[in-house]
Design a protein around this motif. Sequence first.
Motif, PDB file in Angstrom:
ATOM      1  N   LEU A 109      32.193  72.681 -60.397  1.00  0.00           N
ATOM      2  CA  LEU A 109      32.464  74.006 -60.960  1.00  0.00           C
ATOM      3  C   LEU A 109      32.065  75.101 -59.980  1.00  0.00           C
ATOM      4  CD1 LEU A 109      33.305  75.804 -63.335  1.00  0.00           C
ATOM      5  CD2 LEU A 109      30.958  75.634 -64.185  1.00  0.00           C
ATOM      6  N   GLY A 110      30.888  74.997 -59.395  1.00  0.00           N
ATOM      7  CA  GLY A 110      30.452  76.028 -58.455  1.00  0.00           C
ATOM      8  C   GLY A 110      31.337  76.106 -57.222  1.00  0.00           C
ATOM      9  N   THR A 111      31.749  74.943 -56.698  1.00  0.00           N
ATOM     10  CA  THR A 111      32.618  74.943 -55.520  1.00  0.00           C
ATOM     11  C   THR A 111      33.980  75.542 -55.825  1.00  0.00           C
ATOM     12  OG1 THR A 111      31.492  72.952 -54.718  1.00  0.00           O
ATOM     13  CG2 THR A 111      33.626  73.473 -53.747  1.00  0.00           C
ATOM     14  N   SER A 112      34.538  75.200 -56.970  1.00  0.00           N
ATOM     15  CA  SER A 112      35.862  75.732 -57.331  1.00  0.00           C
ATOM     16  C   SER A 112      35.820  77.242 -57.532  1.00  0.00           C
ATOM     17  CB  SER A 112      36.375  75.042 -58.590  1.00  0.00           C
ATOM     18  OG  SER A 112      35.496  75.271 -59.683  1.00  0.00           O
ATOM     19  N   LEU A 113      34.786  77.752 -58.201  1.00  0.00           N
ATOM     20  CA  LEU A 113      34.685  79.198 -58.406  1.00  0.00           C
ATOM     21  C   LEU A 113      34.441  79.932 -57.094  1.00  0.00           C
ATOM     22  CD1 LEU A 113      32.642  79.437 -61.738  1.00  0.00           C
ATOM     23  CD2 LEU A 113      35.109  79.695 -61.401  1.00  0.00           C
ATOM     24  N   LEU A 114      33.641  79.338 -56.219  1.00  0.00           N
ATOM     25  CA  LEU A 114      33.413  79.964 -54.917  1.00  0.00           C
ATOM     26  C   LEU A 114      34.701  80.018 -54.104  1.00  0.00           C
ATOM     27  CD1 LEU A 114      31.421  81.105 -52.830  1.00  0.00           C
ATOM     28  CD2 LEU A 114      30.986  78.750 -52.092  1.00  0.00           C
ATOM     29  N   LEU A 115      35.444  78.914 -54.089  1.00  0.00           N
ATOM     30  CA  LEU A 115      36.716  78.891 -53.364  1.00  0.00           C
ATOM     31  C   LEU A 115      37.715  79.861 -53.975  1.00  0.00           C
ATOM     32  CD1 LEU A 115      38.197  77.456 -51.053  1.00  0.00           C
ATOM     33  CD2 LEU A 115      38.951  75.729 -52.710  1.00  0.00           C
ATOM     34  N   LEU A 116      37.709  79.983 -55.301  1.00  0.00           N
ATOM     35  CA  LEU A 116      38.618  80.924 -55.967  1.00  0.00           C
ATOM     36  C   LEU A 116      38.280  82.364 -55.607  1.00  0.00           C
ATOM     37  CD1 LEU A 116      40.834  81.471 -58.138  1.00  0.00           C
ATOM     38  CD2 LEU A 116      38.985  81.527 -59.814  1.00  0.00           C
ATOM     39  N   ASN A 117      37.002  82.711 -55.626  1.00  0.00           N
ATOM     40  CA  ASN A 117      36.609  84.085 -55.301  1.00  0.00           C
ATOM     41  C   ASN A 117      36.966  84.450 -53.860  1.00  0.00           C
ATOM     42  OD1 ASN A 117      35.540  84.510 -57.852  1.00  0.00           O
ATOM     43  ND2 ASN A 117      33.497  83.854 -57.276  1.00  0.00           N
ATOM     44  N   GLY A 121      40.120  86.811 -53.859  1.00  0.00           N
ATOM     45  CA  GLY A 121      39.564  88.115 -53.514  1.00  0.00           C
ATOM     46  C   GLY A 121      40.092  88.648 -52.193  1.00  0.00           C
ATOM     47  N   ALA A 122      40.207  87.757 -51.206  1.00  0.00           N
ATOM     48  CA  ALA A 122      40.721  88.201 -49.907  1.00  0.00           C
ATOM     49  C   ALA A 122      42.173  88.660 -50.009  1.00  0.00           C
ATOM     50  CB  ALA A 122      40.591  87.071 -48.897  1.00  0.00           C
ATOM     51  N   VAL A 123      42.994  87.948 -50.770  1.00  0.00           N
ATOM     52  CA  VAL A 123      44.404  88.336 -50.917  1.00  0.00           C
ATOM     53  C   VAL A 123      44.521  89.639 -51.694  1.00  0.00           C
ATOM     54  CG1 VAL A 123      46.633  87.633 -51.863  1.00  0.00           C
ATOM     55  CG2 VAL A 123      45.166  85.947 -50.745  1.00  0.00           C
ATOM     56  N   LYS A 124      43.712  89.824 -52.716  1.00  0.00           N
ATOM     57  CA  LYS A 124      43.725  91.078 -53.475  1.00  0.00           C
ATOM     58  C   LYS A 124      43.457  92.277 -52.571  1.00  0.00           C
ATOM     59  CE  LYS A 124      42.218  89.606 -58.126  1.00  0.00           C
ATOM     60  NZ  LYS A 124      43.020  90.515 -58.965  1.00  0.00           N
ATOM     61  N   HIS A 145      48.246 100.169 -51.449  1.00  0.00           N
ATOM     62  CA  HIS A 145      47.759 101.394 -52.081  1.00  0.00           C
ATOM     63  C   HIS A 145      46.326 101.219 -52.609  1.00  0.00           C
ATOM     64  CE1 HIS A 145      51.481 103.600 -51.724  1.00  0.00           C
ATOM     65  NE2 HIS A 145      52.168 102.636 -52.332  1.00  0.00           N
ATOM     66  N   ASN A 146      45.557 100.363 -51.971  1.00  0.00           N
ATOM     67  CA  ASN A 146      44.152 100.133 -52.349  1.00  0.00           C
ATOM     68  C   ASN A 146      44.001  99.605 -53.781  1.00  0.00           C
ATOM     69  OD1 ASN A 146      43.242 101.084 -49.811  1.00  0.00           O
ATOM     70  ND2 ASN A 146      43.265 103.206 -50.556  1.00  0.00           N
ATOM     71  N   GLY A 147      44.971  98.855 -54.234  1.00  0.00           N
ATOM     72  CA  GLY A 147      44.856  98.209 -55.541  1.00  0.00           C
ATOM     73  C   GLY A 147      44.198  96.829 -55.416  1.00  0.00           C
ATOM     74  N   ASP A 148      44.047  96.167 -56.543  1.00  0.00           N
ATOM     75  CA  ASP A 148      43.395  94.839 -56.516  1.00  0.00           C
ATOM     76  C   ASP A 148      43.902  93.956 -57.646  1.00  0.00           C
ATOM     77  OD1 ASP A 148      42.315  96.260 -58.561  1.00  0.00           O
ATOM     78  OD2 ASP A 148      40.227  95.723 -58.151  1.00  0.00           O
ATOM     79  N   ILE A 149      45.228  93.899 -57.832  1.00  0.00           N
ATOM     80  CA  ILE A 149      45.740  93.116 -58.957  1.00  0.00           C
ATOM     81  C   ILE A 149      46.712  92.019 -58.521  1.00  0.00           C
ATOM     82  CG2 ILE A 149      45.403  94.930 -60.668  1.00  0.00           C
ATOM     83  CD1 ILE A 149      48.873  94.420 -59.560  1.00  0.00           C
ATOM     84  N   PHE A 150      46.914  91.813 -57.240  1.00  0.00           N
ATOM     85  CA  PHE A 150      47.873  90.816 -56.759  1.00  0.00           C
ATOM     86  C   PHE A 150      47.138  89.819 -55.860  1.00  0.00           C
ATOM     87  CE2 PHE A 150      51.222  89.473 -53.677  1.00  0.00           C
ATOM     88  CZ  PHE A 150      52.128  88.947 -54.577  1.00  0.00           C
ATOM     89  N   PRO A 151      46.933  88.581 -56.331  1.00  0.00           N
ATOM     90  CA  PRO A 151      47.389  87.953 -57.581  1.00  0.00           C
ATOM     91  C   PRO A 151      46.480  88.269 -58.767  1.00  0.00           C
ATOM     92  CG  PRO A 151      46.238  86.354 -56.253  1.00  0.00           C
ATOM     93  CD  PRO A 151      46.272  87.619 -55.441  1.00  0.00           C
ATOM     94  N   SER A 152      46.875  87.822 -59.946  1.00  0.00           N
ATOM     95  CA  SER A 152      46.104  88.078 -61.167  1.00  0.00           C
ATOM     96  C   SER A 152      44.834  87.222 -61.173  1.00  0.00           C
ATOM     97  CB  SER A 152      46.964  87.762 -62.397  1.00  0.00           C
ATOM     98  OG  SER A 152      46.176  87.794 -63.565  1.00  0.00           O
ATOM     99  N   GLY A 153      43.674  87.896 -61.188  1.00  0.00           N
ATOM    100  CA  GLY A 153      42.408  87.171 -61.229  1.00  0.00           C
ATOM    101  C   GLY A 153      42.173  86.479 -62.553  1.00  0.00           C
ATOM    102  N   ALA A 210      47.775  80.226 -57.166  1.00  0.00           N
ATOM    103  CA  ALA A 210      46.470  80.249 -56.497  1.00  0.00           C
ATOM    104  C   ALA A 210      45.471  79.336 -57.192  1.00  0.00           C
ATOM    105  CB  ALA A 210      45.940  81.680 -56.451  1.00  0.00           C
ATOM    106  N   GLY A 211      45.459  79.341 -58.538  1.00  0.00           N
ATOM    107  CA  GLY A 211      44.536  78.466 -59.255  1.00  0.00           C
ATOM    108  C   GLY A 211      44.849  76.994 -59.060  1.00  0.00           C
ATOM    109  N   VAL A 212      46.131  76.631 -59.070  1.00  0.00           N
ATOM    110  CA  VAL A 212      46.509  75.229 -58.867  1.00  0.00           C
ATOM    111  C   VAL A 212      46.137  74.772 -57.455  1.00  0.00           C
ATOM    112  CG1 VAL A 212      48.459  73.638 -58.761  1.00  0.00           C
ATOM    113  CG2 VAL A 212      48.320  75.303 -60.614  1.00  0.00           C
TER     114      VAL A 212
END
Length: 343
Positions: A109-117, A121-124, A145-153, A210-212
């Motif tokens: 769980l910790g590894t998957s969440l770290l890899l996800l962030n 996060g970098a792509v956002k 435009h300094n947004g942070d929604i792509f991809p959906s977290g 991204a999640g898959v």
Amino acid sequence: MRTEDKLPETEERPTDLARPRMTRTRFWLLGTTLAVYAATVIGVLTTSWLVKLDWQVMLFRPYKQWPEFHTFLDYFVVMGQRGPTAVAVAAWLGWCCYRHRTLRPGLVLGTSLLLLNITVGAVKIGFGRLGPHYATTVGSSEMWHNGDIFPSGHTANAVVTWGVLAYLATTPRARRVASLIAAGFAFGVGMTTVYLGTHWLSDVVLGWAAGVLVLLALPWLEPAMARAEVLLLALWRRMRRGRLPVRVPSAWPVAGSPLATPRAARDDEMPAREPVGAVRSGAGTGRGSEARPHHPVRQHTVRSERTPVTPVGSRRPPHADRVPRATAPLSPSAGRGRTTTGG
């Protein structure tokens, strides 16, 4: 053991935490997911038909078309929020760690969440896309435009957090059931963000991909997690050895010990008691020869447990001029029990 009693090699024992390997099916899923991920990014960057579909869904405003679902979906979208879902899944996996005496579920769980962030996060931050509520130009991709929604977290987190339960399932049947539940949560959370207008449809598609990808990458990280488990367990044992309590001798005498056994008084000894305050640290060598050592407090016994002490002999100290007491019965002529001498 008979031959028919042995488990087949392909059957998994229900008590073992299965470690999935990168099979041909997983490679096929990995390639397909990467293709979807790349196609979504390219479609948004080139302002293709995917961006036009985003605007059509946004201008349709589903939350106004079906307002009766708004309250329920406001609560349901929490199933993709990182904090509550991580706490709920971590509690379940913590119990699994205790039951199987292994740290692997928590490490997965910790590894998957770290890899996800890291990846999401970098792509956002890199694309900086604005959400539907903050769009500035109709028909544009709203990138950079300094947004942070792509991809959906929310969507990616729902895929990873609930997908970890399927990844750690111990039997094929449990893995299939958990996969269906995780897919339902991930699909529902993604479409809920589109309904609420917080994400474009392309954000959700990229979040699913991204999640898959994070889940498919976990088998390659299994050796690193195994080494981390060994190191953490060794560190824990070392800390426990350092915390072992030191046995301090008790200040109270234990029943049956020489200090707890009362000493019987001699016939020629007067009972004496020394006050506790008279004993001071460091005064043991300066006391007089007549001072008696202070004995520890004896255990209290009830009256029924005390042994009656019958005085034996005289408590008076012997004297050379003293005549022993007569054993014959006293008579009036004997005076006060003393023998008279003629003179």
